[in-house]
Design a protein around this motif. Structure first.
Motif, PDB file in Angstrom:
ATOM      1  N   THR A  78       0.843  -1.197   0.000  1.00  0.00           N
ATOM      2  CA  THR A  78       0.000   0.000   0.000  1.00  0.00           C
ATOM      3  C   THR A  78       0.883   1.254   0.000  1.00  0.00           C
ATOM      4  O   THR A  78       1.774   1.390   0.835  1.00  0.00           O
ATOM      5  CB  THR A  78      -0.909   0.024   1.237  1.00  0.00           C
ATOM      6  OG1 THR A  78      -1.756  -1.130   1.221  1.00  0.00           O
ATOM      7  CG2 THR A  78      -1.777   1.281   1.233  1.00  0.00           C
ATOM      8  N   SER A  79       0.632   2.136  -0.959  1.00  0.00           N
ATOM      9  CA  SER A  79       1.427   3.366  -1.056  1.00  0.00           C
ATOM     10  C   SER A  79       0.637   4.602  -0.666  1.00  0.00           C
ATOM     11  O   SER A  79       1.227   5.635  -0.329  1.00  0.00           O
ATOM     12  CB  SER A  79       1.964   3.538  -2.481  1.00  0.00           C
ATOM     13  OG  SER A  79       0.894   3.657  -3.408  1.00  0.00           O
ATOM     14  N   ALA A  80      -0.701   4.522  -0.704  1.00  0.00           N
ATOM     15  CA  ALA A  80      -1.517   5.683  -0.326  1.00  0.00           C
ATOM     16  C   ALA A  80      -2.918   5.222   0.051  1.00  0.00           C
ATOM     17  O   ALA A  80      -3.489   4.323  -0.586  1.00  0.00           O
ATOM     18  CB  ALA A  80      -1.588   6.693  -1.472  1.00  0.00           C
ATOM     19  N   PHE A  81      -3.443   5.851   1.117  1.00  0.00           N
ATOM     20  CA  PHE A  81      -4.833   5.618   1.522  1.00  0.00           C
ATOM     21  C   PHE A  81      -5.380   6.934   2.058  1.00  0.00           C
ATOM     22  O   PHE A  81      -4.871   7.452   3.063  1.00  0.00           O
ATOM     23  CB  PHE A  81      -4.930   4.521   2.583  1.00  0.00           C
ATOM     24  CG  PHE A  81      -6.343   4.211   2.986  1.00  0.00           C
ATOM     25  CD1 PHE A  81      -7.128   3.380   2.207  1.00  0.00           C
ATOM     26  CD2 PHE A  81      -6.899   4.777   4.120  1.00  0.00           C
ATOM     27  CE1 PHE A  81      -8.443   3.107   2.558  1.00  0.00           C
ATOM     28  CE2 PHE A  81      -8.198   4.514   4.482  1.00  0.00           C
ATOM     29  CZ  PHE A  81      -8.982   3.676   3.693  1.00  0.00           C
ATOM     30  N   ASN A  82      -6.376   7.489   1.378  1.00  0.00           N
ATOM     31  CA  ASN A  82      -6.897   8.807   1.745  1.00  0.00           C
ATOM     32  C   ASN A  82      -8.420   8.797   1.795  1.00  0.00           C
ATOM     33  O   ASN A  82      -9.076   8.172   0.940  1.00  0.00           O
ATOM     34  CB  ASN A  82      -6.444   9.873   0.734  1.00  0.00           C
ATOM     35  CG  ASN A  82      -4.925   9.975   0.646  1.00  0.00           C
ATOM     36  OD1 ASN A  82      -4.258  10.180   1.643  1.00  0.00           O
ATOM     37  ND2 ASN A  82      -4.386   9.817  -0.546  1.00  0.00           N
TER      38      ASN A  82
END
Length: 243
Positions: A100-104
């Motif tokens: 996972t590189s981004a979670f917004n």
């Protein structure tokens, strides 16, 4: 007698003052051996390039979802993200190669034509980096990921895991290129090359071709992908003494 002593003392004092003044006025100088000339130099730059077929790809796959309720937006996103993860594993992607590189999660207010607030939409983004070590399945993987719910693919970067031999070969080519230039310049100028004084080397790499998805999903059910070639480039700077 006193008069003679006074005259002698005044004379000696005058000599002392003049000697001190001469010392203070004398400039401080440094000497350089003019018999040793500054060495004449010839500077050249060489370049060497080696092309490799990529053996790994890094893909950014993302899921974007939105709803009027943050819980609904999150549940939708989680369901699609899990479906994508299951698909990737079915295609042979190891868990360590899914990161996972981004979670917004962020709200976006909605307004009507008169500028009046009408509500809020909640958006959820989940992006993972996928390392694909078998490039033969890359097209199938992209198609399967999209069909499983992925609606953003930010980039695909191709690379070579071991560039050691390629960099060594590129260095050799760069030095040979620089040496050839130095010999040609020396011959044209009517001088002879002396000892090698200094050498600097710089290496870089970059993909010559990224990926092509213009054709969409082909008849075979796979996204057409072109890996191209990876370019390994080395620059060297050589400095020779001119005899």
């Amino acid at each position: 007698m006193k008069h003679n002593r006074l005259s002698v003392l005044l004379f000696l004092g005058l000599i002392l003052v003049l000697a001190l003044s001469a010392c203070q006025a004398a400039p401080i100088t440094t000497s350089r051996d003019s018999s040793i000339p500054y060495p004449r130099q010839l500077n050249v730059s060489g370049n060497g390039k080696v092309y490799l077929a990529p053996d790994v790809a890094y893909v950014n796959v993302g899921v974007h979802s939105q709803a009027e309720n943050v819980t609904d937006a999150l549940n939708q996103n989680n369901a699609k993200a899990q479906a994508i993860a299951n698909t990737l594993k079915e295609l042979g992607i190891d868990e360590k190669d899914i990161q996972t590189s981004a979670f917004n999660i962020f709200p976006q207010q909605q307004f009507d034509n008169e500028g009046k607030l009408t509500g809020t939409i909640y958006m959820v983004d989940n992006v993972v980096n996928v390392t694909v070590r078998d490039l033969s399945i890359l097209g199938k993987l992209l198609d399967a990921a999209v069909r499983s719910g992925a609606n953003t693919i930010n980039s695909i970067n191709f690379d070579v895991l071991d560039k050691t031999a390629a960099i060594t070969e590129a260095r050799k080519l760069a030095v040979e290129d620089a040496q050839r230039q130095a010999q040609e310049l020396a011959a044209a100028a009517g001088v002879q090359l002396g000892d090698l004084i200094s050498m600097n080397s710089y290496a870089s790499s970059g993909p010559a071709v990224m990926y092509d998805m213009k054709g969409g999903v082909g008849a075979s059910g796979q996204v057409p992908v072109s890996a191209g070639q990876l370019q390994i480039s080395v620059d060297v700077n050589l400095s020779y003494e001119i005899k």
